[in-house]
Scaffold this motif. Structure first.
Motif, short mmCIF file in Angstrom:
data_model
loop_
_atom_site.label_atom_id
_atom_site.label_comp_id
_atom_site.label_asym_id
_atom_site.label_seq_id
_atom_site.Cartn_x
_atom_site.Cartn_y
_atom_site.Cartn_z
N VAL A 1 4.97 0.32 1.79
CA VAL A 1 3.70 0.02 2.45
C VAL A 1 3.57 0.78 3.76
O VAL A 1 2.49 1.28 4.10
N MET A 2 4.64 0.92 4.49
CA MET A 2 4.54 1.43 5.85
C MET A 2 4.91 2.89 6.01
O MET A 2 4.86 3.42 7.10
N ASN A 3 5.26 3.59 4.93
CA ASN A 3 5.64 4.98 5.09
C ASN A 3 4.45 5.92 5.18
O ASN A 3 4.61 7.13 5.35
N GLY A 4 3.23 5.36 5.01
CA GLY A 4 2.04 6.16 5.19
C GLY A 4 1.59 6.91 3.96
O GLY A 4 0.55 7.59 3.99
N GLU A 5 2.33 6.84 2.84
CA GLU A 5 1.93 7.51 1.60
C GLU A 5 0.95 6.61 0.86
O GLU A 5 1.31 5.54 0.37
N THR A 6 -0.26 7.08 0.74
CA THR A 6 -1.33 6.26 0.15
C THR A 6 -1.04 5.91 -1.29
O THR A 6 -1.20 4.75 -1.71
N ALA A 7 -0.61 6.85 -2.08
CA ALA A 7 -0.39 6.60 -3.51
C ALA A 7 0.72 5.57 -3.72
O ALA A 7 0.56 4.62 -4.50
N ALA A 8 1.85 5.77 -3.05
CA ALA A 8 2.98 4.84 -3.22
C ALA A 8 2.63 3.45 -2.71
O ALA A 8 2.97 2.43 -3.34
N CYS A 9 1.94 3.41 -1.58
CA CYS A 9 1.54 2.10 -1.02
C CYS A 9 0.58 1.38 -1.95
O CYS A 9 0.75 0.19 -2.24
N SER A 10 -0.41 2.09 -2.46
CA SER A 10 -1.42 1.47 -3.33
C SER A 10 -0.78 0.98 -4.63
O SER A 10 -1.11 -0.11 -5.13
N GLU A 11 0.14 1.77 -5.19
CA GLU A 11 0.79 1.38 -6.43
C GLU A 11 1.63 0.12 -6.22
O GLU A 11 1.63 -0.79 -7.06
N PHE A 12 2.34 0.07 -5.11
CA PHE A 12 3.17 -1.10 -4.82
C PHE A 12 2.30 -2.36 -4.68
O PHE A 12 2.60 -3.42 -5.25
N LEU A 13 1.22 -2.23 -3.93
CA LEU A 13 0.33 -3.39 -3.72
C LEU A 13 -0.37 -3.79 -5.01
O LEU A 13 -0.60 -4.97 -5.27
N ARG A 14 -0.70 -2.77 -5.86
CA ARG A 14 -1.37 -3.06 -7.12
C ARG A 14 -0.45 -3.86 -8.05
O ARG A 14 -0.88 -4.82 -8.70
N ARG A 15 0.82 -3.48 -8.10
CA ARG A 15 1.77 -4.21 -8.93
C ARG A 15 1.96 -5.64 -8.42
O ARG A 15 2.07 -6.58 -9.20
N PHE A 16 1.99 -5.78 -7.11
CA PHE A 16 2.18 -7.12 -6.53
C PHE A 16 1.01 -8.04 -6.90
O PHE A 16 1.21 -9.19 -7.33
N VAL A 17 -0.22 -7.56 -6.71
CA VAL A 17 -1.41 -8.38 -6.99
C VAL A 17 -1.52 -8.67 -8.48
O VAL A 17 -1.95 -9.76 -8.89
N LYS A 18 -1.09 -7.73 -9.31
CA LYS A 18 -1.17 -7.91 -10.76
C LYS A 18 -0.32 -9.09 -11.21
O LYS A 18 -0.69 -9.83 -12.13
N HIS A 19 0.82 -9.26 -10.57
CA HIS A 19 1.73 -10.34 -10.95
C HIS A 19 1.49 -11.62 -10.14
O HIS A 19 2.25 -12.57 -10.24
N SER A 20 0.45 -11.61 -9.33
CA SER A 20 0.13 -12.80 -8.52
C SER A 20 -1.33 -13.18 -8.74
O SER A 20 -2.23 -12.36 -8.63
N SER A 21 -1.54 -14.43 -9.05
CA SER A 21 -2.91 -14.93 -9.24
C SER A 21 -3.51 -15.47 -7.95
O SER A 21 -4.66 -15.91 -7.93
N VAL A 22 -2.73 -15.43 -6.89
CA VAL A 22 -3.16 -16.03 -5.63
C VAL A 22 -4.03 -15.08 -4.82
O VAL A 22 -5.04 -15.49 -4.24
N TYR A 23 -3.67 -13.79 -4.82
CA TYR A 23 -4.36 -12.82 -3.97
C TYR A 23 -5.28 -11.93 -4.79
O TYR A 23 -4.92 -11.45 -5.87
N ALA A 24 -6.49 -11.73 -4.25
CA ALA A 24 -7.46 -10.85 -4.89
C ALA A 24 -7.31 -9.42 -4.40
O ALA A 24 -7.72 -8.48 -5.09
N ASP A 25 -6.73 -9.21 -3.21
CA ASP A 25 -6.58 -7.87 -2.67
C ASP A 25 -5.54 -7.87 -1.55
O ASP A 25 -5.37 -8.88 -0.85
#
Length: 395
Positions: A88-112
Motif C-alpha cells: 500500500v505504501m510503496n507508491g506503486e499504483t498497480a500493486a497497491c490497487s491489486e492488494f486492496l482489490r483482493r482484500f475487499v473481494k474477500h471482505s463483505s464489510v468494506y465497499a472500498d
C-alpha cells in the motif's frame, strides 16, 4: 281514587326532581375527591414510569453503543495496519490497487479502500480509478486533514456496487511531521445495520444509528424503509447533538411519541461523529398506569351508579309512600271536617282550658252565636252561671 293518585303525582313530581338533583350534587361532592386522588396518583405513577423508561432507554443505548463502536474500532485498526503494508505504501499504483482489490473481494464489510495524496487525488483504490479522481470534498478526508488523526465521514449513497457506505480516513505522516497520504475506507452500511439488528430491543422500542448530519445509517425496526433518510425533527437532533448525551421526548419517524436517549460513539466531534438513538414509546411506558387508571375509574363509576340507583329507587319508593299516607290523612281529615260542618247537631271543639276552637252550623243554630263571635272565647259563655263550677270538673 283517581284524585288521590293525581294529588300524589303532583306532590311528588317536583319534590323528586329536586331530590334527584341534590342526590347528583352529593354524589359529585363524594366522587370528585376520589377522582382527584386517582389522577394525582396517576400523575405520580407517570412520572415514575417516565424515569424508568428513560433509564431503560439509556441502558439500551449504552449496550448498543458498545456493540456499534466495534465497526469504528475495526475501521481504525484496518487503516492502521494498512499504513504498515508495503504494497500500500510503496507508491506503486498497480500493486497497491491489486492488494486492496483482493482484500475487499474477500471482505463483505468494506465497499472500498484507497490511498490519496494530501490534495485529495486518489493514488490507488480497490476499484477502478478515473483520471484525476479526487476525494478532496469528502467529509472524512477533510476531517482527517483538519484533526491530523482518524476521522469519520457521513452517509453516502455512492456508486460502489450500489452499496451505501460511511467513510473513514487515517492520515500518514512523513518524517518531518507533514501529512504525506490519507488512507480511506468505505464501510458498508448494511454491516452497521446488521450489528443493530443483533441488539435485543423490547417491543415498540426504536433504534437508530445516525451520522453527524442526522442521516440514518441503521434503523430497527423497518431498516429498508428509513436508511439513508434524514430524521424528521432536525432541530431536536441538533439540540441533542449539542448536548452530546441527552434524553428528550419527541415524535419518531413513524409518528409515535417516544422518550429518546442519544449517545455519541466517539469523544471527538471535530473528527466526525456517529450517534446511537433509542426511543421507547410513551404508550408502552404508560400502559400499566393507563390500565390502573381505567380500572380505578371503572370501579368509581360502577359504585357511583349503583349508589345512585339504589338511593333513587329506595328514596322514590319511601317518598311516594310517605306522600300517599299524608294525602290520605289529609283527605280523611277533610271528610271528617265536612261531616262536622254539615251536621245539624251542635259540635264544639275546645282546648283543655275551655277555649272554643271550632264551631259548626249546628252549634250556631243551637246557641245563637256565630263562629266569629264564639271562637276564641271561653265555653263558660254557653253555660248558665250557676253551673260554672261544674265546668272545670267536666273538663
Amino acid at each position: 281514587m283517581w284524585k288521590l293518585e293525581r294529588i300524589v303525582l303532583l306532590a311528588t313530581e317536583s319534590f323528586l326532581r329536586k331530590l334527584r338533583q341534590r342526590l347528583l350534587i352529593i354524589l359529585l361532592i363524594a366522587v370528585l375527591p376520589i377522582l382527584a386522588v386517582i389522577f394525582y396518583q396517576a400523575k405520580i405513577a407517570r412520572d415514575v414510569r417516565i424515569a424508568e423508561a428513560q433509564e431503560k432507554a439509556w441502558e439500551i443505548t449504552e449496550n448498543v453503543a458498545i456493540r456499534e463502536a466495534r465497526f469504528i474500532d475495526s475501521a481504525k485498526q484496518l487503516l492502521t495496519l494498512l499504513a504498515d503494508t508495503p504494497e500500500v505504501m510503496n507508491g506503486e499504483t498497480a500493486a497497491c490497487s491489486e492488494f486492496l482489490r483482493r482484500f475487499v473481494k474477500h471482505s463483505s464489510v468494506y465497499a472500498d479502500l484507497g490511498v490519496a495524496d494530501p490534495n485529495g487525488r486518489v493514488r490507488c483504490a480497490s476499484r477502478s480509478i478515473e483520471a484525476g479522481e479526487s476525494v478532496l470534498n469528502t467529509n472524512h478526508f477533510r476531517r482527517a486533514l483538519a484533526v491530523q488523526d482518524f476521522a469519520i465521514g457521513d452517509y453516502s449513497a455512492g456508486d460502489l456496487d450500489d452499496r451505501a457506505s460511511v467513510g473513514f480516513a487515517f492520515p500518514l505522516f512523513s518524517s518531518d511531521g507533514r501529512v504525506r497520504a490519507i488512507l480511506f475506507a468505505a464501510l458498508d452500511v448494511g454491516w452497521i445495520n446488521q450489528l443493530a439488528m443483533e441488539s435485543y430491543l423490547p417491543d415498540g422500542v426504536a433504534l437508530s444509528i445516525v451520522d453527524s448530519r442526522g442521516i440514518l445509517l441503521a434503523r430497527s425496526p423497518e431498516p429498508e424503509m428509513w436508511i439513508g433518510k434524514h430524521i424528521p425533527d432536525a432541530s431536536m437532533f441538533e439540540m441533542l447533538r449539542l448536548r452530546s448525551q441527552a434524553d428528550r421526548q419527541m415524535t419518531g419517524l413513524d409518528g409515535v411519541d417516544r422518550l429518546y436517549a442519544l449517545k455519541p460513539l466517539t469523544s471527538n466531534p471535530r473528527a466526525g461523529q456517529i450517534y446511537v438513538m433509542v426511543g421507547i414509546p410513551k404508550a408502552v411506558a404508560f400502559s400499566p398506569v393507563n390500565r390502573a387508571v381505567a380500572r380505578n375509574l371503572a370501579w368509581v363509576i360502577l359504585v357511583s351508579v349503583a349508589a345512585a340507583s339504589l338511593a333513587w329507587l329506595v328514596g322514590s319508593k319511601f317518598i311516594v309512600g310517605y306522600v300517599k299516607v299524608r294525602v290520605q290523612a289529609e283527605e280523611e281529615r277533610a271528610q271528617l271536617a265536612a261531616i262536622v260542618e254539615s251536621s245539624e247537631e251542635a259540635i264544639i271543639g275546645m282546648t283543655l282550658n275551655g277555649v272554643v276552637t271550632s264551631w259548626n252550623d249546628g252549634a250556631e243554630t243551637t246557641y245563637g252565636f256565630s263562629a266569629a263571635e264564639i271562637v276564641g272565647s271561653s265555653v263558660l259563655r254557653l253555660i248558665p252561671a250557676d253551673h260554672h263550677d261544674e265546668v272545670s270538673e267536666l273538663l
